[in-house]
Write an enzyme that holds these catalytic residues in place. Structure first.
Site, PDB file in Angstrom:
ATOM      1  N   CYS A  99      10.526  47.716 -15.960  1.00 31.55           N
ATOM      2  CA  CYS A  99       9.150  47.360 -15.122  1.00 31.55           C
ATOM      3  C   CYS A  99       9.245  48.547 -14.018  1.00 31.55           C
ATOM      4  CB  CYS A  99       9.334  46.185 -14.922  1.00 31.55           C
ATOM      5  SG  CYS A  99       8.402  45.584 -13.605  1.00 31.55           S
ATOM      6  N   CYS A 103       1.435  46.894 -12.737  1.00 29.05           N
ATOM      7  CA  CYS A 103       0.128  46.179 -13.510  1.00 29.05           C
ATOM      8  C   CYS A 103      -0.269  45.078 -12.458  1.00 29.05           C
ATOM      9  CB  CYS A 103       0.297  46.289 -14.854  1.00 29.05           C
ATOM     10  SG  CYS A 103       1.750  47.156 -15.287  1.00 29.05           S
ATOM     11  N   THR A 190       7.097  41.239  -8.254  1.00 29.73           N
ATOM     12  CA  THR A 190       7.460  42.180  -9.196  1.00 29.73           C
ATOM     13  C   THR A 190       6.585  43.065  -8.633  1.00 29.73           C
ATOM     14  OG1 THR A 190       7.076  40.795 -11.675  1.00 29.73           O
ATOM     15  CG2 THR A 190       6.882  43.660 -11.253  1.00 29.73           C
ATOM     16  N   GLU A 259      12.435  42.032  -8.494  1.00 32.06           N
ATOM     17  CA  GLU A 259      11.339  41.434  -7.930  1.00 32.06           C
ATOM     18  C   GLU A 259      12.250  39.870  -6.155  1.00 32.06           C
ATOM     19  OE1 GLU A 259      12.040  41.351 -11.607  1.00 32.06           O
ATOM     20  OE2 GLU A 259      10.485  41.560 -11.667  1.00 32.06           O
ATOM     21  N   HIS A 294      -2.966  39.891 -17.697  1.00 31.65           N
ATOM     22  CA  HIS A 294      -1.434  40.573 -17.707  1.00 31.65           C
ATOM     23  C   HIS A 294      -1.223  40.722 -19.524  1.00 31.65           C
ATOM     24  CE1 HIS A 294       1.652  42.003 -15.269  1.00 31.65           C
ATOM     25  NE2 HIS A 294       1.781  40.627 -15.701  1.00 31.65           N
ATOM     26  N   TYR A 298       1.758  43.087 -21.315  1.00 29.75           N
ATOM     27  CA  TYR A 298       3.037  43.650 -22.009  1.00 29.75           C
ATOM     28  C   TYR A 298       3.262  43.695 -23.359  1.00 29.75           C
ATOM     29  CZ  TYR A 298       4.802  40.746 -18.773  1.00 29.75           C
ATOM     30  OH  TYR A 298       5.754  40.201 -17.437  1.00 29.75           O
ATOM     31  N   CYS A 301       3.445  47.946 -21.986  1.00 37.04           N
ATOM     32  CA  CYS A 301       4.742  48.401 -21.819  1.00 37.04           C
ATOM     33  C   CYS A 301       6.723  47.641 -22.313  1.00 37.04           C
ATOM     34  CB  CYS A 301       5.291  47.459 -20.413  1.00 37.04           C
ATOM     35  SG  CYS A 301       5.108  46.023 -19.804  1.00 37.04           S
ATOM     36  N   GLU A 449      11.323  39.198 -18.752  1.00 37.84           N
ATOM     37  CA  GLU A 449      10.505  39.698 -18.760  1.00 37.84           C
ATOM     38  C   GLU A 449       9.216  38.989 -19.748  1.00 37.84           C
ATOM     39  OE1 GLU A 449       9.217  42.786 -16.279  1.00 37.84           O
ATOM     40  OE2 GLU A 449       8.590  41.652 -14.438  1.00 37.84           O
TER      41      GLU A 449
END
Ligand code: SF4
Ligand code: FE
Length: 504
Positions: A99, A103, A190, A259, A294, A298, A301, A449
């Site tokens: 990650c 974003c 994050t 995180e 969001h 996904y 990424c 995640e």
């Protein structure tokens, strides 16, 4: 725009921050191996933006200033922008295998921009002007913005105001003439420690009597009163040795995710940085916009991470001497099929996007939720196949310290050899990468995640249920079942659809 070195410097220039990790407050947080490797992933977003080869996907022309900016600071101006965002995320996911943390701020930027526009239009507030100023500063300074949405939530059966401890949901505890004091916590943040700014948002839709929880505001990440407590990740201690053995055993030693639990003890936010303050009826809109953006992310990424997983499967098959076996080839086809399904969802919800009244573009919310729902499942199947192809040695492999020890090293070299002509050392390192991606620190990004980031699976099912227009679909079924000539089928569909649409 900053380059990677300037980004690192900009973090080092922040005021001392309260960052706890493994029971200790860090005096030099950026030097800690967990932080350093997570910072490398963010720095990659700056590095690739400087590379002419990636400029088109990594940068954009600002709608606010006309300047060239990082796409991570951009208000989407077209469906092409939305598609390029997903392409950029796939690219970065391939390069770091984890990650890259940037974003959430981008998605919060677009969601708050649109929400404040509607608030001003309906309520005559001044939030959109304030937020535009913040957006320009974000672009010009090339900031990383931590989108702080998720509250810790306490007893899930109770509303924010009904919690035994009222701070369980972040809230305004004092209103002053020049701003507000907030208190509470945000979970799973994050990249929070790698950020310049924090954009606080409510975590869910709110009722009229929950005004104190309807707060959206921005503040520097080094603001007085914020405490960070770093999240442990599976197998993270493998990074601590600082030697070759640690490098090997950590599976992927250059990059990591991050995180943290963020606690706001008594934090002042000046008026100019407040973009919602008590307007409960807009909390749901903001959350829904952010969530859909969001969930689109996904589809980029995690596909990039999936590309690394597929590459690892194909490589370990070669080291194991099974690359030509038909069932292995078929498994790799299946991994690609699953991964490209996710990419298709990310591209589809972008291509079907529309312009919002505020001027920026929004994804197709139904398709973005379908995208994320698939992301809660398919990476697990890709990881299962990867483990299948890797073989059990992935988890029974001796420590790299045994590998590097002359007494045991020779034995391991002899008995852990794979296909003729292939390097045993490389085979071992590839197995550690696979362990990392599917069970270690990398699995936090690739699997956990995928499950919970941008909302756990049930959150998408609620939205899919709400957006899927089942009533309309019933009309088609009824018209076909109840009519026996062409004209009456079409007439029945039109008549009922008009009624359904008129009823909203
Ligand atoms: Fe970006 Fe993916 Fe990390 Fe979210 S999980 S911040 S979308 S890289
Ligand atoms: Fe995430």
């Amino acid at each position: 725009m900053m380059n990677a070195a300037q980004y690192r410097d900009s973090l080092a220039k922040r005021k001392p921050m309260k960052i706890w990790l493994d029971g200790q407050m860090l005096a030099k947080p950026l030097d800690h191996p967990y932080v350093k490797t997570s910072m490398n992933s963010v720095a990659l977003t700056y590095e690739l933006a400087q590379d002419p080869q990636f400029r088109q996907v990594m940068t954009a022309t600002s709608a606010l200033t006309g300047e060239t900016i990082s796409r991570f600071c951009h208000l989407h101006q077209s469906t092409d922008d939305l598609i390029n965002k997903v392409r950029m995320q796939r690219l970065l996911g391939q390069r770091c295998g984890t990650c890259f943390q940037r974003c959430v701020g981008l998605d919060a930027l677009n969601a708050v921009f649109a929400t404040t526009f509607e608030m001003d239009r309906k309520l005559g507030t001044d939030y959109h002007r304030r937020f535009r100023n913040f957006a320009v500063a974000m672009e010009r300074n090339d900031w990383i913005v931590d989108g702080a949405m998720t509250d810790v939530k306490g007893d899930r059966s109770k509303r924010p105001g009904a919690q035994k401890d009222k701070d369980i949901y972040l809230r305004v505890v004092e209103r002053r003439a020049d701003g507000v004091i907030i208190r509470g916590a945000k979970a799973h943040q994050t990249g929070a420690i790698n950020s310049h700014q924090v954009l606080v948002m409510p975590t869910s839709s709110l009722r009229e009597d929950e005004k104190d929880y309807a707060i959206t505001c921005a503040l520097p990440s080094d603001a007085e009163g914020i405490t960070y407590i770093y999240g442990r990740q599976s197998c993270d201690e493998r990074k601590l040795g600082g030697d070759e053995a640690s490098d090997i055993d950590s599976g992927s030693s250059c990059y990591g995710g991050q995180e943290a639990l963020m606690i706001f003890e008594h934090v002042f936010v000046p008026d100019e940085m407040i973009f919602m303050n008590g307007e409960t009826e807009f909390a749901g809109m903001l959350v829904d916009l952010f969530a859909s953006y969001h969930r689109q992310s996904y589809g980029g990424c995690k596909v990039g991470n999936g590309d690394v997983a597929i590459g690892a499967a194909a490589a370990i098959a070669e080291y194991n001497g099974v690359a030509k076996a038909s069932h292995v080839k078929d498994k790799i086809v299946e991994m690609n099929h699953l991964n490209e399904t996710l990419f298709s969802c990310g591209i589809a919800c972008s291509a079907n996007g529309t312009k919002l009244p505020a001027g920026n573009f929004f994804v197709d919310a139904l398709l973005a939720n379908v995208c994320k729902q698939n992301v809660t499942r398919l990476p697990y199947e890709i990881a299962r196949i990867l483990q299948d192809i890797a073989g059990g040695l992935m988890v029974t492999l001796p420590s790299a310290r045994d590998w590097l020890n002359p007494q045991t090293g020779e034995l391991l070299k002899k008995y852990l050899a794979g296909a003729d002509g292939m390097s045993t050392y490389e085979r071992v390192r590839m197995l550690r990468l696979i362990e990392n991606l599917t069970m270690g620190r990398g699995a936090v990004a690739y699997l956990s995640e995928s499950m919970h980031g941008a909302g756990s699976p049930q959150a998408q099912r609620v939205l899919i249920g709400r957006l899927a227009k089942v009533e309309e679909k019933k009309v088609y079924a009824r018209a076909l079942a109840f009519n026996n000539n062409l004209e009456s089928v079409e007439a029945a569909i039109r008549a009922v659809l008009e009624k359904v649409r008129a009823a909203g």
